[in-house]
Structures are given as structure tokens and as C-alpha cells.
Design an enzyme around this catalytic site. Structure first.
Site, PDB file in Angstrom:
ATOM      1  CG  HIS A  77       5.147  -9.226   5.351  1.00  0.00           C
ATOM      2  ND1 HIS A  77       4.778  -9.351   6.672  1.00  0.00           N
ATOM      3  CD2 HIS A  77       5.863  -8.077   5.274  1.00  0.00           C
ATOM      4  CE1 HIS A  77       5.244  -8.320   7.351  1.00  0.00           C
ATOM      5  NE2 HIS A  77       5.917  -7.534   6.532  1.00  0.00           N
TER       6      HIS A  77
ATOM      7  CD  GLU B  73       5.899  -0.432  11.013  1.00  0.00           C
ATOM      8  OE1 GLU B  73       5.013  -0.184  10.181  1.00  0.00           O
ATOM      9  OE2 GLU B  73       6.581   0.428  11.592  1.00  0.00           O
TER      10      GLU B  73
ATOM     11  CB  ILE C  33      -0.959  -0.021   1.225  1.00  0.00           C
ATOM     12  CG1 ILE C  33      -2.162   0.863   0.989  1.00  0.00           C
ATOM     13  CG2 ILE C  33      -0.242   0.345   2.511  1.00  0.00           C
ATOM     14  CD1 ILE C  33      -3.281   0.650   1.991  1.00  0.00           C
TER      15      ILE C  33
HETATM   16  P1  5GP Z   1       6.957  -4.816   7.560  1.00  0.00           P
HETATM   17  O1  5GP Z   1       7.534  -3.534   8.096  1.00  0.00           O
HETATM   18  O2  5GP Z   1       6.059  -5.501   8.562  1.00  0.00           O
HETATM   19  O3  5GP Z   1       7.990  -5.716   6.982  1.00  0.00           O
HETATM   20  O4  5GP Z   1       6.099  -4.391   6.309  1.00  0.00           O
HETATM   21  C1  5GP Z   1       4.706  -4.258   6.336  1.00  0.00           C
HETATM   22  C2  5GP Z   1       4.312  -3.707   4.982  1.00  0.00           C
HETATM   23  O5  5GP Z   1       2.915  -3.861   4.844  1.00  0.00           O
HETATM   24  C3  5GP Z   1       4.644  -2.245   4.786  1.00  0.00           C
HETATM   25  O6  5GP Z   1       5.473  -2.096   3.641  1.00  0.00           O
HETATM   26  C4  5GP Z   1       3.268  -1.591   4.616  1.00  0.00           C
HETATM   27  O7  5GP Z   1       3.282  -0.524   3.684  1.00  0.00           O
HETATM   28  C5  5GP Z   1       2.408  -2.744   4.158  1.00  0.00           C
HETATM   29  N1  5GP Z   1       1.008  -2.635   4.536  1.00  0.00           N
HETATM   30  C6  5GP Z   1       0.509  -2.328   5.754  1.00  0.00           C
HETATM   31  N2  5GP Z   1      -0.836  -2.344   5.742  1.00  0.00           N
HETATM   32  C7  5GP Z   1      -1.191  -2.679   4.477  1.00  0.00           C
HETATM   33  C8  5GP Z   1      -2.460  -2.856   3.845  1.00  0.00           C
HETATM   34  O8  5GP Z   1      -3.534  -2.717   4.439  1.00  0.00           O
HETATM   35  N3  5GP Z   1      -2.435  -3.203   2.528  1.00  0.00           N
HETATM   36  C9  5GP Z   1      -1.273  -3.373   1.834  1.00  0.00           C
HETATM   37  N4  5GP Z   1      -1.378  -3.722   0.552  1.00  0.00           N
HETATM   38  N5  5GP Z   1      -0.060  -3.215   2.402  1.00  0.00           N
HETATM   39  C10 5GP Z   1      -0.029  -2.867   3.712  1.00  0.00           C
END
Ligand code: 5GP
Length: 126
Positions: A110, A105, A40
Site C-alpha cells: 500500500h 503492519e 481508518i
Molecule cells: P502500514 O503501517 O502497514 O504502512 O500501514 C497500514 C495502515 O492501514 C495504517 O495506517 C492503518 O491505519 C491502516 N488500516 C489498518 N486496518 C485498516 C482497515 O481495516 N481499514 C482501513 N481503511 N485502514 C486500515
């Protein structure tokens, strides 16, 4: 806030809700093992997330507890998505953040796929 990668799985995390169809996503690929969709808040011209359909908090959880079939399905799907996005020839980066220092986060495993421009040698630690 970064998550605790050893915490119990939270079935209401945002990616669990995307998997249940409660929140929309811009899907690029789906099979029995994974869902892949555009991030997103993209950090590169191509920024796609690949997530397992099964409930794993993090890479730590997945690598310790997933079945061989789930691991093979996930790894194959990540490679497939990168090929389908045309990322192999120009090159790309795959990344999984784990826990506090990794900056994770969302508490559902993922893998980030980044591409579409030269990415430098490493992601910023900022
Ligand atoms: P992390 O920091 O956990 O590795 O990455 C989480 C990712 O999830 C971030 O890049 C953030 O932009 C993405 N993200 C968070 N909420 C959503 C959402 O509701 N939809 C999508 N498509 N991506 C999300």
C-alpha cells in the site's frame, strides 16, 4: 506488529479482505489495477491508501515481481488519485512502509498519500 516483507502472501490479510468486499472501506477510486480508500486512522487531514488488486506483500515484492503493465497501472493510479483529491497544487507526501524497520503492519502493498496541511520535511521516526 511489523511484517516480514519476504513472507509468502497471506490471502487473509485485512486489505485482501477489503478487496474481496468482506470488510467495508471508504473508497475514493477503483480501476482494473488498484483500489484507493481512506485510512481508518488518518495521520493527516487527507490520508488515503492506494493498493494493487493483485497479491503483493510489499514494495519489495511488487518491484521485483509485478509485470510492467501492473507497475504502470499502479503508478498511474497513485498519481491520478492525488490529482483527484486536489493534492497536487498544495503538495502532498507518498510513502510505502516496507518490513520491520519501515513499520509495515499490513502485508499487502500500500502507498500512503498524505496531504491537507504542511507535513514538514520528514515523517517522525517515533
Ligand atoms: P502500514 O503501517 O502497514 O504502512 O500501514 C497500514 C495502515 O492501514 C495504517 O495506517 C492503518 O491505519 C491502516 N488500516 C489498518 N486496518 C485498516 C482497515 O481495516 N481499514 C482501513 N481503511 N485502514 C486500515
Amino acid at each position: 506488529m511489523p511484517i516480514d516483507p519476504r513472507a509468502p502472501y497471506d490471502p487473509n490479510n485485512i486489505f485482501a479482505r477489503i478487496l474481496r468486499g468482506e470488510i467495508p472501506c471508504n473508497r475514493v477510486y477503483e480501476d482494473a489495477f488498484v483500489l484507493a480508500f481512506h485510512d481508518i486512522a488518518p495521520q493527516a487531514p487527507v490520508h488515503v491508501l492506494v493498493i494493487p488488486k493483485a497479491a503483493y506483500v510489499s514494495w519489495d515484492d511488487f518491484s521485483a515481481s509485478a509485470s510492467a503493465e501492473e507497475i504502470a497501472g499502479f503508478v498511474r493510479a497513485v498519481g491520478h488519485v492525488a490529482r483527484e483529491l486536489g493534492l497536487v497544487d498544495p503538495g502532498y507526501r507518498m510513502m510505502a512502509n516496507v518490513g520491520h524497520d519501515g513499520g509495515q503492519e499490513v502485508p499487502h502493498l500500500h502507498v500512503h498519500l498524505f496531504g491537507g496541511r504542511g507535513l514538514g520535511r520528514m515523517i517522525s521516526a517515533g
